[in-house]
Scaffold this active site. Structure first.
Site, short mmCIF file in Angstrom:
data_model
loop_
_atom_site.label_atom_id
_atom_site.label_comp_id
_atom_site.label_asym_id
_atom_site.label_seq_id
_atom_site.Cartn_x
_atom_site.Cartn_y
_atom_site.Cartn_z
N ARG A 93 -0.08 5.84 6.07
CA ARG A 93 -0.44 5.57 4.67
C ARG A 93 -1.68 6.35 4.30
O ARG A 93 -2.50 6.69 5.16
CB ARG A 93 -0.67 4.07 4.41
CG ARG A 93 -1.87 3.45 5.13
CD ARG A 93 -3.17 3.57 4.37
NE ARG A 93 -4.22 2.77 4.99
CZ ARG A 93 -5.51 3.08 4.99
NH1 ARG A 93 -5.91 4.22 4.45
NH2 ARG A 93 -6.41 2.29 5.55
N GLU A 95 -6.23 -2.87 -2.29
CA GLU A 95 -7.64 -2.54 -2.06
C GLU A 95 -8.02 -1.26 -2.79
O GLU A 95 -9.18 -1.04 -3.17
CB GLU A 95 -7.93 -2.40 -0.56
CG GLU A 95 -9.38 -2.14 -0.27
CD GLU A 95 -9.70 -2.15 1.21
OE1 GLU A 95 -9.44 -3.16 1.88
OE2 GLU A 95 -10.22 -1.13 1.69
N ARG A 106 -1.82 2.65 -2.46
CA ARG A 106 -1.65 2.85 -1.02
C ARG A 106 -0.23 3.42 -0.88
O ARG A 106 0.74 2.70 -1.15
CB ARG A 106 -1.80 1.54 -0.24
CG ARG A 106 -3.23 0.99 -0.17
CD ARG A 106 -4.11 1.88 0.65
NE ARG A 106 -5.51 1.49 0.71
CZ ARG A 106 -6.07 0.81 1.71
NH1 ARG A 106 -5.32 0.37 2.70
NH2 ARG A 106 -7.37 0.54 1.72
N CYS A 110 -13.33 1.38 0.04
CA CYS A 110 -14.11 1.15 1.27
C CYS A 110 -14.53 2.51 1.84
O CYS A 110 -13.67 3.37 2.04
CB CYS A 110 -13.30 0.38 2.29
SG CYS A 110 -14.22 0.10 3.80
N THR A 149 -14.92 3.46 4.64
CA THR A 149 -14.22 3.82 5.90
C THR A 149 -12.96 4.61 5.60
O THR A 149 -12.41 5.27 6.46
CB THR A 149 -13.79 2.56 6.68
OG1 THR A 149 -12.84 1.82 5.88
CG2 THR A 149 -14.98 1.69 7.02
N ARG A 168 -4.24 6.46 7.38
CA ARG A 168 -4.12 5.75 8.65
C ARG A 168 -2.70 5.97 9.12
O ARG A 168 -1.73 5.57 8.46
CB ARG A 168 -4.41 4.26 8.50
CG ARG A 168 -4.48 3.56 9.84
CD ARG A 168 -5.10 2.17 9.73
NE ARG A 168 -4.10 1.14 9.76
CZ ARG A 168 -3.62 0.60 10.88
NH1 ARG A 168 -4.03 1.02 12.06
NH2 ARG A 168 -2.70 -0.35 10.83
N ARG A 221 -5.86 -1.67 17.18
CA ARG A 221 -6.01 -2.91 16.40
C ARG A 221 -5.00 -3.92 16.97
O ARG A 221 -4.09 -3.56 17.71
CB ARG A 221 -5.71 -2.65 14.91
CG ARG A 221 -6.73 -1.76 14.22
CD ARG A 221 -6.44 -1.62 12.72
NE ARG A 221 -7.45 -0.77 12.05
CZ ARG A 221 -7.49 -0.59 10.73
NH1 ARG A 221 -6.60 -1.17 9.95
NH2 ARG A 221 -8.41 0.19 10.17
N GLU A 224 -5.99 -5.21 11.35
CA GLU A 224 -7.45 -5.34 11.45
C GLU A 224 -7.90 -6.76 11.77
O GLU A 224 -7.36 -7.72 11.23
CB GLU A 224 -7.98 -4.99 10.05
CG GLU A 224 -9.32 -4.41 9.99
CD GLU A 224 -9.59 -3.94 8.56
OE1 GLU A 224 -8.81 -4.17 7.64
OE2 GLU A 224 -10.62 -3.30 8.39
N1 DAR Z 1 -13.97 -6.44 6.42
C1 DAR Z 1 -14.61 -5.23 5.97
C2 DAR Z 1 -13.57 -4.11 6.09
C3 DAR Z 1 -13.96 -2.83 6.61
C4 DAR Z 1 -12.85 -1.83 6.79
N2 DAR Z 1 -11.49 -2.29 6.42
C5 DAR Z 1 -10.97 -2.14 5.19
N3 DAR Z 1 -11.54 -1.49 4.25
N4 DAR Z 1 -9.81 -2.72 4.92
C6 DAR Z 1 -15.85 -5.08 6.84
O1 DAR Z 1 -16.87 -4.57 6.36
O2 DAR Z 1 -15.76 -5.48 8.00
#
Ligand code: DAR
Length: 346
Positions: A116, A215, A219, A261, A263, A270, A299, A304
């Site tokens: 994705r 998010e 996506r 985010c 990240t 991903r 993971r 996650e």
């Molecule tokens: N729970 C957030 C998520 C960080 C990365 N994952 C995302 N964006 N889905 C944290 O700061 O831990």
């Protein structure tokens, strides 16, 4: 009046806590983007969730340069960068198709493959900072683009607003619709007005899908219940090329594609598999060594922050910035070949 430096919860160990020093907070706390997005809104998730790893979500593309003082160290640490991504062209573009030998031709280990990318339109605030009306605008622009997909990717868009709770819950149970955001996403404002203007696009064979207003604005994903990494990557590349021709995405030459985010910037991709490894499950250090060497990450089975169940690992790329999409899928492929060889020989 001088804003009070926020008190992160005891035990919090997030990157935002580490890098938002009182001096940086004093410099940034009075600023807001033209869309009205503030630093306090960005860090709310990290303040309310002590177990955040990052702790900041971005609600507007203009917040990246505006909050550079705190985002630069967070991005360099998370993405393992030497170069300064705000002033160096770190992002690498290459989504050219691949033709890699199947990593698990007998289907003995890999249960599914999913790749994705996150994309956000350049013309709207990001999901943490959108009004319901802005989400409706995003959904409409996306639906129009999805209706023009090439025939082999054609399908249907399902808006959660039209579904009603029972049908929506049924779709989530079938893993065809995404659920409401978790507590981290809730605190970031990502669940505001849910389920208004959220929805999913499913191609006829369900091998190409788009989540709308989760998010990120989009996506975009390709998936398969086998190990055909090349086919999944090439299908995603085809769908993404079409959507990129219809929609203008938020992009920066240094940071790559911008996401809510930090990240997920860069390729915002991903690429991963669910893989059953009963022997390596009992020798996880050996698995971790291979994973690290191929710039991958592990993971849990549910994704996650979940556990590994019945030796089913979610293994995906760890790098998104400074590496191209094409190189990412090659790194994943090379790592999977080595993991499967070791699992067979143990
Ligand atoms: N729970 C957030 C998520 C960080 C990365 N994952 C995302 N964006 N889905 C944290 O700061 O831990």
């Amino acid at each position: 009046m001088k804003a009070e430096h926020p008190r992160f919860p005891a035990g919090a160990d997030s990157l935002i806590k580490k890098h938002l020093t009182p001096k940086v907070y004093a410099a940034l706390s009075g600023k807001k983007t033209a869309a009205g997005f503030t630093l306090d809104a960005a860090i709310r998730s990290g303040l309310e969730n002590p177990d955040s790893s990052i702790g900041i979500y971005i609600g507007d593309k203009d917040a990246y340069p505006l909050f550079e003082k705190v985002l630069a160290p967070i991005i360099r640490e998370y993405h393992k960068l030497e170069a300064d991504p705000f002033h160096t062209r770190v992002h690498r573009d290459d989504f050219s198709p691949v033709s890699l030998p199947a990593p698990d031709p007998e289907g003995s280990f890999i249960l599914s493959t999913r790749i994705r990318v996150a994309r956000n339109l350049n013309s709207l605030p990001f999901c943490p900072h959108m009004t319901a009306q802005e989400r409706v605008v995003l959904e409409k622009k996306t639906r129009d683009a999805l209706l023009q997909l090439p025939k082999d990717l054609a399908g249907r868009y399902i808006s959660f607003t039209d579904l009603g709770p029972e049908n929506y819950d049924a779709l989530v149970a079938q893993k065809l619709a995404f659920a409401k955001g978790d507590r981290f996403q809730e605190a970031a404002g990502l669940n505001r007005d849910f389920p208004t203007a959220r929805g999913v696009f499913l191609s006829r064979d369900k091998g190409f899908r788009v989540w709308v207003n989760e998010e990120d604005h989009l996506r975009i994903m390709a998936l398969s219940t086998n190990a055909d990494l090349s086919a999944v990557f090439n299908r995603l590349a085809k769908g993404l090329a079409h959507l990129s021709a219809c929609l203008k995405f938020a992009f920066d030459p240094g940071l790559g594609f911008l996401s809510s985010c930090p990240t997920n910037i860069g390729t915002a991709m991903r690429a991963g598999v669910h893989i059953r490894l009963p022997k390596l499950d009992r020798q996880r250090d050996r698995l971790k060594e291979i994973v690290a060497r191929h710039h991958l990450q592990i993971r849990g089975t549910g994704g996650e922050k979940t556990a590994v169940d019945e030796a089913v690992f979610d293994i995906s790329n760890a790098l998104r910035l400074g590496v191209s999409a094409n190189q990412t899928v090659r790194d994943l492929h090379a790592g999977l070949l080595e993991i499967i060889t070791l699992e067979k020989n143990l």
